[in-house]
Design an enzyme around this catalytic site. Structure first.
Site, PDB file in Angstrom:
ATOM      1  N   GLN A 175      40.165   0.955  20.690  1.00  0.00           N
ATOM      2  CA  GLN A 175      38.739   0.882  20.375  1.00  0.00           C
ATOM      3  C   GLN A 175      38.128  -0.491  20.649  1.00  0.00           C
ATOM      4  O   GLN A 175      36.903  -0.616  20.683  1.00  0.00           O
ATOM      5  CB  GLN A 175      38.505   1.258  18.902  1.00  0.00           C
ATOM      6  CG  GLN A 175      38.723   2.736  18.608  1.00  0.00           C
ATOM      7  CD  GLN A 175      37.751   3.657  19.347  1.00  0.00           C
ATOM      8  OE1 GLN A 175      36.657   3.263  19.719  1.00  0.00           O
ATOM      9  NE2 GLN A 175      38.177   4.893  19.584  1.00  0.00           N
ATOM     10  N   CYS A 207      35.589  20.355   7.846  1.00  0.00           N
ATOM     11  CA  CYS A 207      34.886  21.559   8.253  1.00  0.00           C
ATOM     12  C   CYS A 207      34.734  21.654   9.762  1.00  0.00           C
ATOM     13  O   CYS A 207      34.421  22.711  10.290  1.00  0.00           O
ATOM     14  CB  CYS A 207      33.514  21.592   7.606  1.00  0.00           C
ATOM     15  SG  CYS A 207      33.533  20.948   5.929  1.00  0.00           S
ATOM     16  N   SER A 236      43.353   2.336  26.330  1.00  0.00           N
ATOM     17  CA  SER A 236      42.976   3.531  27.066  1.00  0.00           C
ATOM     18  C   SER A 236      41.668   3.286  27.809  1.00  0.00           C
ATOM     19  O   SER A 236      40.655   2.936  27.203  1.00  0.00           O
ATOM     20  CB  SER A 236      42.800   4.669  26.062  1.00  0.00           C
ATOM     21  OG  SER A 236      42.275   5.798  26.702  1.00  0.00           O
ATOM     22  N   ALA A 237      41.681   3.487  29.134  1.00  0.00           N
ATOM     23  CA  ALA A 237      40.523   3.101  29.953  1.00  0.00           C
ATOM     24  C   ALA A 237      39.273   3.912  29.658  1.00  0.00           C
ATOM     25  O   ALA A 237      38.165   3.386  29.742  1.00  0.00           O
ATOM     26  CB  ALA A 237      40.886   3.215  31.437  1.00  0.00           C
ATOM     27  N   HIS A 238      39.414   5.189  29.332  1.00  0.00           N
ATOM     28  CA  HIS A 238      38.195   6.002  29.173  1.00  0.00           C
ATOM     29  C   HIS A 238      37.439   5.629  27.902  1.00  0.00           C
ATOM     30  O   HIS A 238      36.319   6.085  27.699  1.00  0.00           O
ATOM     31  CB  HIS A 238      38.509   7.502  29.233  1.00  0.00           C
ATOM     32  CG  HIS A 238      39.105   8.072  28.000  1.00  0.00           C
ATOM     33  ND1 HIS A 238      38.369   8.821  27.116  1.00  0.00           N
ATOM     34  CD2 HIS A 238      40.337   7.981  27.482  1.00  0.00           C
ATOM     35  CE1 HIS A 238      39.146   9.196  26.115  1.00  0.00           C
ATOM     36  NE2 HIS A 238      40.342   8.701  26.312  1.00  0.00           N
ATOM     37  N   GLY A 256      46.098   6.419  27.095  1.00  0.00           N
ATOM     38  CA  GLY A 256      46.370   5.573  25.945  1.00  0.00           C
ATOM     39  C   GLY A 256      47.420   6.199  25.031  1.00  0.00           C
ATOM     40  O   GLY A 256      48.271   5.498  24.473  1.00  0.00           O
ATOM     41  N   THR A 257      47.357   7.517  24.902  1.00  0.00           N
ATOM     42  CA  THR A 257      48.350   8.219  24.085  1.00  0.00           C
ATOM     43  C   THR A 257      49.759   7.982  24.610  1.00  0.00           C
ATOM     44  O   THR A 257      50.689   7.691  23.850  1.00  0.00           O
ATOM     45  CB  THR A 257      48.016   9.727  24.067  1.00  0.00           C
ATOM     46  OG1 THR A 257      46.758   9.890  23.405  1.00  0.00           O
ATOM     47  CG2 THR A 257      49.070  10.525  23.337  1.00  0.00           C
TER      48      THR A 257
END
Lengths: 460, 460
Positions: free
Chosen positions: B177, B320, B194-196, B69-70
């Site tokens: 998403q 954090c 993005s498939a994952h 996807g990136t």
């Protein structure tokens, strides 16, 4: 069906399949996360990187996994050029590199950089000293494949690396065709490879960049894989790729000896089985599983279809088979015949009987294609007399211009010339190659209204 | 172990696993080859592209498969900007896009382009009309996510697309998403996914570019995937990705309703179970499976560890927990509390009893972290009197500055002020957020020798 195109893509190694299935359960989560699934994924990735580094011959922190060998090459070339931009913008490549390297060089040139293509000899090898001679004070990077993907010729990487090292220039080695057989020798600086060439799954490439090499990754920032391979890590495929590399390496010496005998058999027998054939590539310094030859008067695509029907999957660097209609840049750079080109690349495990069967069906397949095209008989006698001849092959595609030339040469008196008019790009390569194979004199090329006129003098 | 981080990566869908296993046998060869294995691979790839296009809502020749996807985002942004370079070099993004979009924007800006970041409201949503107002005559591209990855808020994509269309500007939608839940509505021009994220394997992204959108793919030329995704196609993973997209879509409506009830339960119960909590994101216009909240006086990383020990895998946008030590850009843009942040993102199939168990263990986990940090009791009474106070939290990391402030506020007379000296970046976000949650008045930030002084007036 016998698959003889391992240099394009090797079938998945059984070890890769097992490792992939196992790591789909353990390696699907984000390795950057701190919870259990993330930690498992990170451990698999770290272990794969250590094993891969060991097999490549580098440190784990020098190696990243990319999404393909092409990406590894693109990133390696762009990153090294950007990292050394202050030194200069000169790039050295060999004329027979994989298209991924040559396309990266084109982009560099379009962006204002300069590129030297180092010529190869008739075997496809870079001559000794050629990389040393191409180096300039502004050379930022040199690229040389470990072995050629079309003809199997092994390149003098160690010698080129030494020349580059002496000049302080990094050498990028495209090891796509050889990494399964063993690590790349010599003092290379960057190395790229592709898992599906050694029996790993698609979707995994390797890029190693030695510590000390100045490198600036191209494109948007990304925190994964040391910033050199953006996008979510494909851990199951990475694990499978590395497991299969280890497996093929364990079998490499024995399998190399076996495949070398089989390709030697093809190299030796094909010229006797098929008339008017040229076997190309270095006969000794070559990859174990690749043998390439070209057949006069044959359309490469038609021959591939004949062989496919006979149960053999091979590829071709002929102009006639590619979508671009230009002959393979490798065969062109070597100056050898491109028509009727066949590359046989045997996957590990190829049975000797399949190679023997290939040698049985090949002569018929070639003869069938030649018959359809009306090719001349192999042993055409020398006729005498007749005026200077013109063969009009305008608008005709490879291999027709050479077929017409071969038909006409018998009508040319010894010492007389024939002019072949042709506008197919392959003729420029194949007519001189035909002359060399047939012992005729290639006089040269003359301009013509359309295409070019190729002048041949009959010498025997 | 309950895995509640589907927004990072979803576990592999059983259909994806089956499809992957099957297509490893049929889809490993080069689909550009003419022999049998190549033709089979090509057929699988073509069929996958048709199905994917149907599920995305575009034509098959508008869709390519990328390696992540990136990569789809990087290529989509760079390609659209390059294709419209003559129009101008202005890029619009929302302030809460995924880092892949923001990093692509950074590269564009570093290269001389200009970028407008559209602000979001306190729910994380782009306000109506905001994209229309950001458009300029030199706008080359606008990018808007379909829904936010950290807080689940759904964006007004159709409205933004309409504004862009009226101005002749293409809109790129990052649908990472939401694509598993349904197609993206409205007249988008480019789409990345993005498939994952939907249960497909890693290594597969989608990039759709509508016909008529000017597009110039970045980087070296490559003949695969319409020149938009270089490298050997990962067909087994592509087939698995598409098969699982179809499978999750078939279950999407029922599963969305079920998960929405579970996340609604978390939204409603957490503020009662845990003192000093802020649930963030739009309560209605949101993804079914994501709920995000922040806990005052809590170190996000410590809370993740507590929850991991209790058997729950969640993620955090707290400063954090990340390696960069800056708070999530999403929470920052929303102006909400970032400390002790927890994102719960339920994968399809999550059992109701696992969510109930999470609600059981959460209060203890938060209390344990607060106890270790010496956080104030939740219902600290208002003391009276004492002079203007200075809390020195220099060199202390989030959430300590807020904890110290909370301890000190009781010593401040109503109407009096306290100055918190802090050099942790998160304090800039968390001190105003604490004031809003506690009904105190945030006066502002003053320069200091080190870090900054945050001034708070006690109002109750």
């Amino acid at each position: 069906m016998s698959y003889f195109d391992a240099a394009s893509a090797a079938p998945l190694h059984p070890v890769a399949r097992q490792a992939l299935a196992a790591s789909l359960d353990e390696g699907w989560a984000d390795p950057a996360r701190l919870y259990r699934e993330g930690r498992k994924a990170r451990m698999l990735l770290d272990a794969a990187r250590e094993t891969a580094a060991d097999l490549v011959g580098c440190r784990p922190d020098e190696l990243v996994f990319t999404s393909s060998g092409t990406r590894a090459v693109h990133t390696g070339v762009a990153g090294a050029l950007a990292g050394r931009r202050r030194v200069g913008r000169h790039l050295i490549v060999s004329a027979v590199e994989h298209s991924s390297v040559l396309h990266a060089a084109e982009v560099h040139e379009a962006d204002g950089g300069s590129v030297t293509q180092v010529a190869v000899d008739r075997t496809g090898a870079v001559p000794a000293g050629a990389y040393g001679a191409a180096l300039r004070p502004d050379t930022a990077l040199a690229c040389l494949q470990s072995a050629n993907h079309e003809v199997g010729t092994v390149q003098p990487v160690a010698e080129a690396a030494e020349a580059c090292r002496a000049a302080g220039v990094p050498l990028l080695v495209d090891a796509a065709q050889s990494l399964g057989w063993g690590p790349v020798e010599g003092g290379w600086s960057l190395l790229a490879a592709s898992a599906h060439k050694w029996g790993g799954p698609p979707g995994v490439g390797l890029l190693a960049v030695r510590k000390g090499v100045r490198f600036a990754a191209p494109g948007p920032a990304d925190e994964r894989e040391a910033g050199r391979a953006p996008g979510f890590e494909n851990i199951p495929a990475i694990v499978a790729a590395v497991a299969s590399l280890r497996a093929v390496r364990a079998e490499a010496d024995a399998e190399a000896a076996r495949l070398r005998e089989l390709t030697e058999l093809i190299r030796a027998r094909v010229p006797h089985l098929v008339p008017d054939v040229e076997v190309v590539g270095d006969p000794v310094r070559r990859l174990p599983g690749i043998v390439t030859f070209s057949c006069l008067y044959v359309d490469g695509e038609a021959l591939l279809h004949e062989l496919d029907r006979a149960g053999f999957s091979v590829s071709s660097g002929s102009s006639c088979t590619s979508s671009t209609l230009t002959p393979s840049h490798v065969l062109k750079a070597m100056g050898v015949l491109s028509e009727g080109n066949v590359r046989v690349s045997l996957p590990p495990g190829t049975a000797a009987r399949d190679v023997e069967r290939f040698l049985e069906v090949l002569p018929e397949a070639v003869a069938a294609v030649r018959a359809k095209l009306g090719a001349p008989a192999p042993a055409a006698g020398a006729a005498v007399g007749g005026p200077a001849l013109v063969v009009d092959a305008l608008g005709r595609r490879c291999p027709i211009p050479v077929i017409e030339l071969a038909k006409a040469i018998g009508d040319v008196p010894v010492g007389g010339t024939v002019r072949v008019l042709a506008d197919d790009e392959a003729a420029r390569l194949d007519i001189p190659a035909w002359c060399e194979m047939r012992g005729q004199k290639y006089v040269g090329e003359e301009p013509a209204d359309r295409g070019a006129a190729y002048v041949v003098r009959r010498t025997s």
